[in-house]
Design an enzyme around this catalytic site. Structure first.
Site, PDB file in Angstrom:
ATOM      1  CG  ASN A 213     -19.982 103.565  15.898  1.00 14.46           C
ATOM      2  OD1 ASN A 213     -20.911 104.196  16.360  1.00 14.46           O
ATOM      3  ND2 ASN A 213     -20.086 102.795  14.829  1.00 14.46           N
TER       4      ASN A 213
ATOM      5  CD  GLU B  57     -18.387  98.946  22.592  1.00 14.25           C
ATOM      6  OE1 GLU B  57     -17.880  99.660  21.701  1.00 14.25           O
ATOM      7  OE2 GLU B  57     -19.073  97.940  22.335  1.00 14.25           O
TER       8      GLU B  57
HETATM    9  N1  THU Z   1     -18.163  98.952  16.781  1.00 12.02           N
HETATM   10  C1  THU Z   1     -18.243  99.520  18.011  1.00 12.02           C
HETATM   11  O1  THU Z   1     -18.419 100.738  18.148  1.00 12.02           O
HETATM   12  N2  THU Z   1     -18.100  98.705  19.099  1.00 12.02           N
HETATM   13  C2  THU Z   1     -17.879  97.378  19.042  1.00 12.02           C
HETATM   14  O2  THU Z   1     -17.607  96.754  20.056  1.00 12.02           O
HETATM   15  C3  THU Z   1     -17.985  96.686  17.755  1.00 12.02           C
HETATM   16  C4  THU Z   1     -17.946  97.541  16.549  1.00 12.02           C
HETATM   17  C5  THU Z   1     -18.307  99.824  15.610  1.00 12.02           C
HETATM   18  C6  THU Z   1     -17.051  99.979  14.799  1.00 12.02           C
HETATM   19  C7  THU Z   1     -17.590 100.331  13.439  1.00 12.02           C
HETATM   20  O3  THU Z   1     -17.801 101.719  13.385  1.00 12.02           O
HETATM   21  C8  THU Z   1     -18.938  99.621  13.381  1.00 12.02           C
HETATM   22  O4  THU Z   1     -19.265  99.292  14.726  1.00 12.02           O
HETATM   23  C9  THU Z   1     -18.943  98.359  12.532  1.00 12.02           C
HETATM   24  O5  THU Z   1     -17.896  97.507  12.885  1.00 12.02           O
END
Ligand code: THU
Length: 136
Positions: free
Chosen positions: A48, A61
Protein backbone atom coordinates in the site's frame (compact mmCIF):
# COMPACT_ATOMS: atom_id res chain seq x y z
CA UNK A 1 -10.23 -23.70 -7.83
CA UNK A 2 -6.90 -24.28 -9.57
CA UNK A 3 -4.19 -26.33 -7.95
CA UNK A 4 -1.41 -24.42 -6.23
CA UNK A 5 1.39 -26.49 -4.72
CA UNK A 6 2.43 -26.17 -1.10
CA UNK A 7 5.79 -24.83 -2.30
CA UNK A 8 4.06 -22.16 -4.41
CA UNK A 9 1.84 -21.24 -1.47
CA UNK A 10 4.85 -20.89 0.83
CA UNK A 11 6.78 -18.82 -1.71
CA UNK A 12 3.78 -16.54 -2.17
CA UNK A 13 3.26 -16.05 1.56
CA UNK A 14 6.97 -15.34 2.06
CA UNK A 15 6.94 -12.81 -0.80
CA UNK A 16 3.89 -10.99 0.58
CA UNK A 17 5.36 -10.78 4.07
CA UNK A 18 8.75 -9.62 2.76
CA UNK A 19 7.13 -6.99 0.53
CA UNK A 20 5.14 -5.64 3.48
CA UNK A 21 8.33 -4.08 4.83
CA UNK A 22 8.26 -1.67 1.84
CA UNK A 23 4.74 -0.39 2.56
CA UNK A 24 4.36 3.38 2.71
CA UNK A 25 1.71 3.81 5.40
CA UNK A 26 2.65 6.81 7.58
CA UNK A 27 -0.99 7.81 8.15
CA UNK A 28 -2.74 4.54 8.98
CA UNK A 29 0.35 2.65 10.18
CA UNK A 30 -1.38 -0.36 8.61
CA UNK A 31 1.26 -1.91 6.37
CA UNK A 32 0.04 -4.36 3.73
CA UNK A 33 2.07 -6.63 1.46
CA UNK A 34 0.54 -8.59 -1.41
CA UNK A 35 1.96 -11.22 -3.74
CA UNK A 36 0.38 -12.67 -6.88
CA UNK A 37 1.35 -15.90 -8.64
CA UNK A 38 0.99 -15.26 -12.38
CA UNK A 39 0.30 -17.90 -15.02
CA UNK A 40 3.93 -17.83 -16.18
CA UNK A 41 5.10 -18.77 -12.68
CA UNK A 42 6.39 -15.34 -11.76
CA UNK A 43 5.48 -13.70 -8.45
CA UNK A 44 4.51 -10.03 -8.47
CA UNK A 45 4.45 -8.11 -5.20
CA UNK A 46 2.81 -4.87 -4.12
CA UNK A 47 2.42 -2.69 -1.06
CA UNK A 48 0.00 0.00 0.00
CA UNK A 49 1.16 3.49 -0.90
CA UNK A 50 -0.55 6.21 1.09
CA UNK A 51 -0.70 9.93 0.35
CA UNK A 52 -1.10 13.13 2.35
CA UNK A 53 -4.23 13.55 0.23
CA UNK A 54 -5.69 10.41 1.83
CA UNK A 55 -8.07 9.43 -0.96
CA UNK A 56 -5.18 8.91 -3.36
CA UNK A 57 -3.93 5.91 -1.38
CA UNK A 58 -3.37 2.74 -3.39
CA UNK A 59 -3.87 -0.69 -1.83
CA UNK A 60 -1.17 -3.37 -1.93
CA UNK A 61 -3.27 -5.80 -3.96
CA UNK A 62 -4.00 -3.35 -6.75
CA UNK A 63 -0.36 -2.21 -6.81
CA UNK A 64 0.59 -5.85 -7.44
CA UNK A 65 -2.07 -6.38 -10.12
CA UNK A 66 -1.04 -3.26 -12.01
CA UNK A 67 2.62 -4.26 -11.82
CA UNK A 68 1.74 -7.71 -13.20
CA UNK A 69 -0.29 -6.38 -16.12
CA UNK A 70 2.39 -3.80 -16.86
CA UNK A 71 4.89 -6.65 -17.14
CA UNK A 72 2.76 -8.59 -19.64
CA UNK A 73 0.82 -11.07 -17.45
CA UNK A 74 -2.98 -11.16 -17.27
CA UNK A 75 -3.80 -14.36 -15.37
CA UNK A 76 -3.52 -14.72 -11.59
CA UNK A 77 -3.32 -18.24 -10.10
CA UNK A 78 -3.16 -17.36 -6.38
CA UNK A 79 -2.76 -14.40 -4.04
CA UNK A 80 -1.17 -13.92 -0.62
CA UNK A 81 -1.81 -10.85 1.53
CA UNK A 82 0.16 -10.07 4.66
CA UNK A 83 -0.97 -7.62 7.35
CA UNK A 84 -0.49 -7.29 11.08
CA UNK A 85 -3.81 -8.98 11.84
CA UNK A 86 -4.71 -11.12 8.80
CA UNK A 87 -7.06 -8.57 7.26
CA UNK A 88 -9.07 -9.40 4.16
CA UNK A 89 -8.84 -7.42 0.88
CA UNK A 90 -11.15 -4.44 0.40
CA UNK A 91 -14.04 -4.50 -2.06
CA UNK A 92 -12.22 -2.50 -4.71
CA UNK A 93 -9.30 -4.92 -4.69
CA UNK A 94 -11.62 -7.93 -4.88
CA UNK A 95 -13.22 -6.47 -8.00
CA UNK A 96 -9.85 -5.77 -9.64
CA UNK A 97 -8.67 -9.32 -8.85
CA UNK A 98 -11.83 -10.79 -10.45
CA UNK A 99 -10.83 -9.14 -13.74
CA UNK A 100 -7.75 -11.36 -13.95
CA UNK A 101 -8.63 -14.52 -12.00
CA UNK A 102 -11.17 -17.29 -11.47
CA UNK A 103 -11.98 -18.78 -8.10
CA UNK A 104 -8.34 -18.73 -7.03
CA UNK A 105 -6.99 -19.40 -3.54
CA UNK A 106 -6.31 -16.36 -1.37
CA UNK A 107 -3.94 -16.75 1.58
CA UNK A 108 -4.45 -14.22 4.37
CA UNK A 109 -1.44 -13.96 6.65
CA UNK A 110 -0.71 -12.12 9.86
CA UNK A 111 2.55 -10.97 11.36
CA UNK A 112 2.61 -13.93 13.74
CA UNK A 113 2.83 -16.32 10.78
CA UNK A 114 -0.77 -17.54 10.80
CA UNK A 115 -2.25 -18.25 7.36
CA UNK A 116 -5.95 -18.56 6.56
CA UNK A 117 -7.03 -19.80 3.13
CA UNK A 118 -10.14 -18.52 1.39
CA UNK A 119 -11.02 -18.02 -2.28
CA UNK A 120 -11.80 -15.11 -4.56
CA UNK A 121 -15.40 -16.18 -5.26
CA UNK A 122 -15.98 -16.69 -1.55
CA UNK A 123 -14.88 -13.10 -1.01
CA UNK A 124 -16.82 -11.73 -3.99
CA UNK A 125 -19.77 -13.96 -4.91
CA UNK A 126 -22.17 -13.09 -7.74
CA UNK A 127 -19.67 -10.59 -9.09
CA UNK A 128 -19.75 -8.43 -12.17
CA UNK A 129 -17.03 -9.40 -14.63
CA UNK A 130 -15.84 -9.11 -18.20
CA UNK A 131 -18.33 -11.84 -19.23
CA UNK A 132 -21.20 -9.45 -18.58
CA UNK A 133 -20.03 -7.01 -21.22
CA UNK A 134 -21.04 -7.63 -24.84
CA UNK A 135 -18.23 -8.90 -27.02
CA UNK A 136 -16.05 -10.10 -24.12
N1 THU B 1 -5.27 -1.46 2.39
C1 THU B 1 -4.69 -2.29 1.48
O1 THU B 1 -3.54 -2.09 1.08
N2 THU B 1 -5.44 -3.33 1.00
C2 THU B 1 -6.71 -3.60 1.36
O2 THU B 1 -7.35 -4.45 0.77
C3 THU B 1 -7.30 -2.87 2.49
C4 THU B 1 -6.62 -1.62 2.90
C5 THU B 1 -4.48 -0.34 2.90
C6 THU B 1 -4.98 1.01 2.47
C7 THU B 1 -4.46 1.91 3.56
O3 THU B 1 -3.15 2.29 3.24
C8 THU B 1 -4.43 1.01 4.79
O4 THU B 1 -4.51 -0.32 4.31
C9 THU B 1 -5.56 1.27 5.78
O5 THU B 1 -6.80 1.27 5.14
Amino acid sequence: MGVVTKAEQEALVAAACAARAQAYAPYSQYAVGAALLAADGRIFTGVNVENASYGLTMCAERTAVFKMVSEGQQQILAVAICTDNGGSPCGACRQVLVEFAGDIPIFLCDSAGNVRQTSLHTLLPDHFGPEHLPGQ
